[in-house]
Design a protein around this motif. Structure first.
Motif, PDB file in Angstrom:
ATOM      1  N   ASN A 209       0.824  -1.208   0.000  1.00 22.33           N
ATOM      2  CA  ASN A 209       0.000   0.000   0.000  1.00 22.33           C
ATOM      3  C   ASN A 209       0.861   1.261   0.000  1.00 22.33           C
ATOM      4  O   ASN A 209       0.523   2.238  -0.677  1.00 22.33           O
ATOM      5  CB  ASN A 209      -0.956   0.029   1.192  1.00 22.33           C
ATOM      6  N   GLU A 210       1.950   1.263   0.748  1.00 26.33           N
ATOM      7  CA  GLU A 210       2.850   2.425   0.754  1.00 26.33           C
ATOM      8  C   GLU A 210       3.462   2.638  -0.631  1.00 26.33           C
ATOM      9  O   GLU A 210       3.564   3.779  -1.101  1.00 26.33           O
ATOM     10  CB  GLU A 210       3.944   2.248   1.809  1.00 26.33           C
ATOM     11  N   ARG A 211       3.839   1.550  -1.276  1.00 27.88           N
ATOM     12  CA  ARG A 211       4.384   1.666  -2.640  1.00 27.88           C
ATOM     13  C   ARG A 211       3.329   2.195  -3.606  1.00 27.88           C
ATOM     14  O   ARG A 211       3.615   3.030  -4.459  1.00 27.88           O
ATOM     15  CB  ARG A 211       4.928   0.318  -3.116  1.00 27.88           C
ATOM     16  N   ALA A 212       2.086   1.746  -3.442  1.00 27.89           N
ATOM     17  CA  ALA A 212       0.989   2.225  -4.297  1.00 27.89           C
ATOM     18  C   ALA A 212       0.765   3.724  -4.099  1.00 27.89           C
ATOM     19  O   ALA A 212       0.561   4.462  -5.066  1.00 27.89           O
ATOM     20  CB  ALA A 212      -0.286   1.442  -4.011  1.00 27.89           C
TER      21      ALA A 212
END
Length: 61
Positions: free
Chosen positions: A10-13
């Motif tokens: 989610n952080e990468r997204a």
């Protein structure tokens, strides 16, 4: 987040999302930009409030 921690999917997204809306620029996270992004991502926003503002970030192109 510590440097030795890996990012979650989610952080990468979110990072990809921010790069997409920045359109190749690397703007600093000013208070105004953070507030605009929070407003854009807030639930139940009326359609007229989603317009891009001068100098801010917008999810709409």
């Amino acid at each position: 987040m510590h440097e030795d921690e890996e990012m979650t999917p989610n952080e990468r997204a979110w990072l990809h999302f921010l790069r997409d809306i920045a359109d190749g620029r690397d703007p600093a996270p000013t208070l105004r930009r953070v507030q605009l992004l929070r407003r854009l991502c807030a639930p139940n926003r009326p359609a007229h409030a989603r317009r891009q503002t001068k100098g801010g970030l917008s999810c709409h192109r």
